[in-house]
Design a protein around this motif. Structure first.
Motif, PDB file in Angstrom:
ATOM      1  N   ALA A 129       2.901  15.091  -0.206  1.00  0.00           N
ATOM      2  CA  ALA A 129       2.911  14.735   1.209  1.00  0.00           C
ATOM      3  C   ALA A 129       2.219  13.379   1.373  1.00  0.00           C
ATOM      4  O   ALA A 129       1.388  12.984   0.564  1.00  0.00           O
ATOM      5  CB  ALA A 129       2.197  15.797   2.018  1.00  0.00           C
ATOM      6  N   LEU A 130       2.579  12.671   2.433  1.00  0.00           N
ATOM      7  CA  LEU A 130       2.050  11.336   2.653  1.00  0.00           C
ATOM      8  C   LEU A 130       1.592  11.204   4.101  1.00  0.00           C
ATOM      9  O   LEU A 130       2.334  11.537   5.033  1.00  0.00           O
ATOM     10  CB  LEU A 130       3.118  10.285   2.353  1.00  0.00           C
ATOM     11  N   VAL A 131       0.365  10.749   4.286  1.00  0.00           N
ATOM     12  CA  VAL A 131      -0.165  10.455   5.617  1.00  0.00           C
ATOM     13  C   VAL A 131      -0.341   8.946   5.704  1.00  0.00           C
ATOM     14  O   VAL A 131      -0.969   8.333   4.836  1.00  0.00           O
ATOM     15  CB  VAL A 131      -1.528  11.152   5.860  1.00  0.00           C
ATOM     16  N   LYS A 132       0.240   8.351   6.756  1.00  0.00           N
ATOM     17  CA  LYS A 132       0.084   6.916   6.989  1.00  0.00           C
ATOM     18  C   LYS A 132      -0.813   6.733   8.211  1.00  0.00           C
ATOM     19  O   LYS A 132      -0.561   7.321   9.258  1.00  0.00           O
ATOM     20  CB  LYS A 132       1.431   6.248   7.242  1.00  0.00           C
ATOM     21  N   VAL A 133      -1.849   5.941   8.041  1.00  0.00           N
ATOM     22  CA  VAL A 133      -2.792   5.664   9.120  1.00  0.00           C
ATOM     23  C   VAL A 133      -2.787   4.161   9.361  1.00  0.00           C
ATOM     24  O   VAL A 133      -2.951   3.376   8.432  1.00  0.00           O
ATOM     25  CB  VAL A 133      -4.226   6.116   8.745  1.00  0.00           C
ATOM     26  N   GLU A 134      -2.582   3.779  10.614  1.00  0.00           N
ATOM     27  CA  GLU A 134      -2.609   2.375  10.984  1.00  0.00           C
ATOM     28  C   GLU A 134      -3.418   2.222  12.260  1.00  0.00           C
ATOM     29  O   GLU A 134      -3.248   3.003  13.194  1.00  0.00           O
ATOM     30  CB  GLU A 134      -1.198   1.837  11.203  1.00  0.00           C
ATOM     31  N   PHE A 135      -4.326   1.253  12.277  1.00  0.00           N
ATOM     32  CA  PHE A 135      -5.050   0.972  13.506  1.00  0.00           C
ATOM     33  C   PHE A 135      -5.478  -0.488  13.539  1.00  0.00           C
ATOM     34  O   PHE A 135      -5.515  -1.175  12.518  1.00  0.00           O
ATOM     35  CB  PHE A 135      -6.243   1.907  13.713  1.00  0.00           C
ATOM     36  N   THR A 136      -5.780  -0.945  14.751  1.00  0.00           N
ATOM     37  CA  THR A 136      -6.234  -2.311  14.968  1.00  0.00           C
ATOM     38  C   THR A 136      -7.584  -2.263  15.657  1.00  0.00           C
ATOM     39  O   THR A 136      -7.744  -1.613  16.684  1.00  0.00           O
ATOM     40  CB  THR A 136      -5.227  -3.096  15.836  1.00  0.00           C
ATOM     41  N   LEU A 137      -8.550  -2.959  15.082  1.00  0.00           N
ATOM     42  CA  LEU A 137      -9.881  -3.086  15.670  1.00  0.00           C
ATOM     43  C   LEU A 137     -10.026  -4.491  16.235  1.00  0.00           C
ATOM     44  O   LEU A 137      -9.518  -5.448  15.668  1.00  0.00           O
ATOM     45  CB  LEU A 137     -10.965  -2.856  14.613  1.00  0.00           C
ATOM     46  N   SER A 138     -10.728  -4.600  17.358  1.00  0.00           N
ATOM     47  CA  SER A 138     -10.950  -5.905  17.966  1.00  0.00           C
ATOM     48  C   SER A 138     -12.342  -5.923  18.582  1.00  0.00           C
ATOM     49  O   SER A 138     -12.703  -5.031  19.348  1.00  0.00           O
ATOM     50  CB  SER A 138      -9.888  -6.168  19.034  1.00  0.00           C
ATOM     51  N   HIS A 139     -13.134  -6.937  18.215  1.00  0.00           N
ATOM     52  CA  HIS A 139     -14.491  -7.045  18.749  1.00  0.00           C
ATOM     53  C   HIS A 139     -14.936  -8.496  18.714  1.00  0.00           C
ATOM     54  O   HIS A 139     -14.855  -9.157  17.671  1.00  0.00           O
ATOM     55  CB  HIS A 139     -15.441  -6.178  17.917  1.00  0.00           C
ATOM     56  N   LYS A 140     -15.354  -8.991  19.864  1.00  0.00           N
ATOM     57  CA  LYS A 140     -15.887 -10.358  20.005  1.00  0.00           C
ATOM     58  C   LYS A 140     -14.958 -11.406  19.397  1.00  0.00           C
ATOM     59  O   LYS A 140     -15.371 -12.268  18.620  1.00  0.00           O
ATOM     60  CB  LYS A 140     -17.279 -10.456  19.383  1.00  0.00           C
ATOM     61  N   GLY A 141     -13.661 -11.283  19.696  1.00  0.00           N
ATOM     62  CA  GLY A 141     -12.689 -12.273  19.253  1.00  0.00           C
ATOM     63  C   GLY A 141     -12.164 -12.104  17.838  1.00  0.00           C
ATOM     64  O   GLY A 141     -11.302 -12.848  17.405  1.00  0.00           O
ATOM     65  N   THR A 142     -12.662 -11.122  17.103  1.00  0.00           N
ATOM     66  CA  THR A 142     -12.184 -10.864  15.746  1.00  0.00           C
ATOM     67  C   THR A 142     -11.298  -9.627  15.765  1.00  0.00           C
ATOM     68  O   THR A 142     -11.654  -8.605  16.347  1.00  0.00           O
ATOM     69  CB  THR A 142     -13.363 -10.629  14.786  1.00  0.00           C
TER      70      THR A 142
END
Length: 110
Positions: A83-96
């Motif tokens: 089985a395969l779990v794909k995790v994707e996320f975007t972090l954003s803090h103080k312009g980065t």
């Protein structure tokens, strides 16, 4: 569907690939946070009504300005592949901004 019985707990089915577990784990996004919580798996009266407690923060600063800053995708196992779990996320803090992508192979699960 799968019915759980006390005599099944601790066993498994090699052909149907069902594996009983002791705890259910939930990941929940609230605003820019990702939380993890768990609850014991019970047999009665309804195993799908869970009492999740103790939310632990895992992530902060999820980029809420985009439509889906966090996605989980699950591809079930087959006879020839885990089985395969794909995790994707975007972090954003103080312009980065940081884009994160991870594929996790999960062994011995349906």
């Amino acid at each position: 569907s799968m019915e759980l019985d006390k005599k099944v707990i601790g066993g498994h089915s090699a052909t149907k690939r069902y594996y009983p577990v002791e705890k259910a784990i939930r990941y929940q996004r609230i605003g820019s946070f990702l939380y993890r919580s768990e609850t014991p798996v019970t047999l009665a009266p309804d195993p799908f009504i869970a009492n999740f407690t103790d939310d632990y923060p895992l992530l902060n600063h999820l980029d809420t300005s985009i439509a889906n800053p966090l996605t989980f995708n699950y591809s079930p196992a087959s006879l020839t592949r885990n089985a395969l779990v794909k995790v994707e996320f975007t972090l954003s803090h103080k312009g980065t901004t940081l884009d994160f992508h991870k594929e996790i192979q999960v062994r011995n699960v349906p």
